[in-house]
Design a protein around this motif. Structure first.
Motif, mmCIF file in Angstrom:
data_model
loop_
_atom_site.group_PDB
_atom_site.id
_atom_site.type_symbol
_atom_site.label_atom_id
_atom_site.label_comp_id
_atom_site.label_asym_id
_atom_site.label_seq_id
_atom_site.Cartn_x
_atom_site.Cartn_y
_atom_site.Cartn_z
ATOM 1 N N ASP A 129 -51.944 -2.661 8.725
ATOM 2 C CA ASP A 129 -53.020 -1.696 8.963
ATOM 3 C C ASP A 129 -54.381 -2.291 8.579
ATOM 4 O OD1 ASP A 129 -53.975 0.779 9.858
ATOM 5 O OD2 ASP A 129 -54.014 1.595 7.816
ATOM 6 N N LYS A 130 -54.582 -3.563 8.939
ATOM 7 C CA LYS A 130 -55.827 -4.263 8.636
ATOM 8 C C LYS A 130 -56.325 -5.006 9.865
ATOM 9 C CE LYS A 130 -54.737 -5.150 3.727
ATOM 10 N NZ LYS A 130 -55.859 -4.439 3.104
ATOM 11 N N ASN B 285 -59.831 -3.399 5.658
ATOM 12 C CA ASN B 285 -59.179 -2.143 6.008
ATOM 13 C C ASN B 285 -60.003 -1.434 7.080
ATOM 14 O OD1 ASN B 285 -57.069 -2.309 4.045
ATOM 15 N ND2 ASN B 285 -58.600 -1.818 2.477
#
Length: 607
Positions: free
Chosen positions: A69-70, A89
């Protein structure tokens, strides 16, 4: 007029510049779509991005990584390798917000740039700060989202260090157009990568399937060959030799019961069989072992079992891992070898069962002539001295394992007992030895052999061996009496939970109580000892004094010496015991009762 000419020149210059940008864009689109390799596409995107936005000096493209999730750096220009560690992020710093919001961000002052990076983690800040030696002179940043349709897939960012107002609104339009085409190229490259990965997986699976099918065919061929030999009753040795022909390495089969090796090869291995069997009796999986004698020898050991029964081992010399084909041959051959061994074992067990039944019938015959005929069927000729020994194996294992252990001990005994006119067989977990001789000379010999064999067994194995022996003069029709005495001697050891061997004549009066229920003996002891049997410390001392007194045949001096007390102290204790029990030890019946109670306690309750 001059103003008009200047305006026309400016328009001409702008048209040329616009035409240059269009040509550059078209060329970049063509180049990006000329390959479907993802890494190449990413490199071309960054190369042409800096060509299109001429004032930009460095840049990078980040792609969204779903597992973390980056946003991850996938390609860069003008930075060193530290930039590859830059991972933000969603919503973090400039590029994280561009990705989250889907909006372009153009920042043209150093102050505003650093303010926008205020929420950047220290780790990420250090990465970006070390990635370009001119970071402290940064003038402007342009960051645009990269989207395919409605799906955002990444962010493209350009940096300008030297030129004031280096990145402009015009660059936004150019970079947005470029980013749209870059997204298409990335999407196509991703599709190609996925297709190629799937194709590679399919190719790999196809190859694995071919190899698996080949091994299955080989497995079937080996199974059919070895099964055919078994069906044709070629025997254990032929199957082992055939397996040897198929394998890359040589191996032997070591039989647990017989202690033999097929085929006979390694003399050093034969010396170590007992140790190997001890190691693998309870094992189900193969292992490598090293045997050190004068030199170290390494072996691969594969235990052969039939359920809980240990039959023997397949043994190959060396410590190298087995090839796939050798493992396959052993895997297919082991159950067939197990079946062959159990066939031989069944024949042996049938023979011993018949011998047991014939022997039991012989014991029941009281008529001398009929008993003589039955004895001859067992190979026993009439002599005047008889010896019977019964050996029982007892342990925390199932009956099949005990039967197997009994066969092993039987094999050991057969190697020791070579005298003719004797009978030796096993049935279930018991071994029976029956012999008729001319005199008592052989009694000591047989007793010594049986005793040493039981001692050897109990030192080697956890399963307990115990035996009972009876001897005596014999007339046909009287064998059962001698057999029953051997059974009583064995029962005497079993009730005491002892191992070893005992002769019937040495069990004394215990023979009178062997078949008494333990509860009945316990009740007699409780009644006799009465209030002394309370478990209290004081009465425990008196009980111990009583036992020592009786065992020393009422000798006051011997008892006092053993208890380390004065004779007067002992005298007062004995009187107190008599008062508590309500007995007079000078009374014959009272003394006999307490003497018997002490004997039964030591014989049947103390183990």
């Amino acid at each position: 007029m001059e103003r008009k000419e200047g305006l026309l020149q400016q328009i001409g210059f702008d048209n040329q510049k616009a035409q240059y940008h269009v040509i550059n864009l078209i060329e970049s689109f063509r180049a990006m779509n000329s390959t479907l390799e993802l890494d190449e596409v990413l490199k071309k995107i960054m190369h042409f991005a800096l060509n299109i936005v001429e004032t930009a000096e460095a840049g990078y493209i980040q792609m969204y990584d779903e597992p973390s999730d980056k946003l991850i750096i996938k390609a860069y220009v003008g930075f060193n390798k530290n930039i590859s560690l830059f991972k933000v992020n969603i919503g973090e710093s400039i590029t994280g917000k561009v990705f989250r919001d889907g909006c372009v961000r153009l920042i043209t002052t150093r102050k505003e740039i650093y303010e926008s990076m205020g929420d950047l983690s220290k780790e990420n800040f250090d990465c970006i700060d070390k990635a370009h030696y001119k970071n402290e002179h940064i003038k402007s940043i342009l960051s645009v989202p990269v989207s395919f349709g409605t799906k955002r897939i990444g962010v493209m960012t350009l940096h300008c260090f030297d030129v004031e107002d280096g990145l402009s609104e015009t660059d936004i339009l150019l970079l947005q157009s470029f980013a749209s085409q870059a997204a298409i190229a990335l999407h196509n490259a991703n599709l190609h990568t996925e297709v190629q990965k799937t194709l590679d997986e399919v190719t790999h699976l196809s190859q694995r399937l071919k190899e698996t099918n080949a091994m299955l065919e080989k497995r079937t061929d080996i199974h059919n060959l070895l099964t055919g030999l078994s069906v044709q009753k070629k025997g254990l040795s032929v199957i082992i030799l055939e397996m040897n022909k198929l394998m890359d390495i040589d191996f032997v089969y070591a039989d647990y019961l017989e202690g033999t090796i097929v085929p006979k090869r390694d003399k050093n291995l034969a010396k170590s069989l007992d140790d190997l069997f001890f190691l693998f009796t309870n094992k189900t999986k193969a292992a490598y072992v090293s045997i050190c004698d004068k030199a170290q020898n390494d072996y691969y050991i594969y235990p052969i079992r039939s359920g809980s029964i240990f039959l023997g081992c397949l043994i190959a010399e060396g410590s190298s891992p087995l090839s796939q084909i050798d493992s396959l041959i052993i895997e297919q051959g082991a159950p067939i070898l197990s079946l062959e061994i159990m066939k031989l074992r069944s024949q042996t067990e049938i023979m011993y069962k018949k011998t047991y039944e014939t022997y039991q019938q012989f014991l029941k015959i009281k008529n001398p002539q009929q008993a003589e005929i039955a004895a001859k069927e067992l190979g026993i000729h009439h002599h005047y001295f008889l010896q019977t020994a019964l050996i029982e194996l007892d342990g925390n294992v199932d009956l099949h394992s005990l039967e197997n252990d009994a066969l092993l001990l039987l094999t050991h005994l057969k190697e020791k007992i070579t005298v003719e006119n004797s009978l030796l067989f096993s049935y279930n977990n018991k071994i029976t030895f029956f012999s008729s001789t001319r005199n008592v000379v052989h009694e000591d010999y047989f007793t010594e052999v049986i005793e040493s064999s039981i001692k050897w067994w109990n030192e080697q194995f956890t399963v307990i061996a115990r035996g009972g022996i009876s001897t005596g003069y014999y007339h046909f029709g009287q064998a059962e009496e001698n057999h029953l005495k051997a059974e009583k001697a064995l029962l005497h050891l079993k009730k005491q939970k002892k191992k070893g061997i005992v002769h019937y004549r040495n069990i004394g009066i215990s023979s009178l109580f062997l078949h008494h229920p333990p509860e009945e003996i316990d009740s007699f002891l409780r009644e006799t000892f009465s209030r002394l049997w309370t478990g209290q410390e004081k009465n425990d001392e008196l009980l111990h004094t009583l036992f020592t007194y009786i065992q020393n045949n009422r000798s006051m001096n011997s008892t006092a010496k053993e208890l380390h007390i004065h004779a007067n102290t002992l005298y007062h204790r004995i009187k107190k015991i008599e008062d508590i029990l309500g007995m007079d030890f000078n009374n014959y019946e009272d003394y006999l009762k307490i003497q018997l109670a002490v004997y039964l306690y030591n014989t049947f309750l103390v183990h």
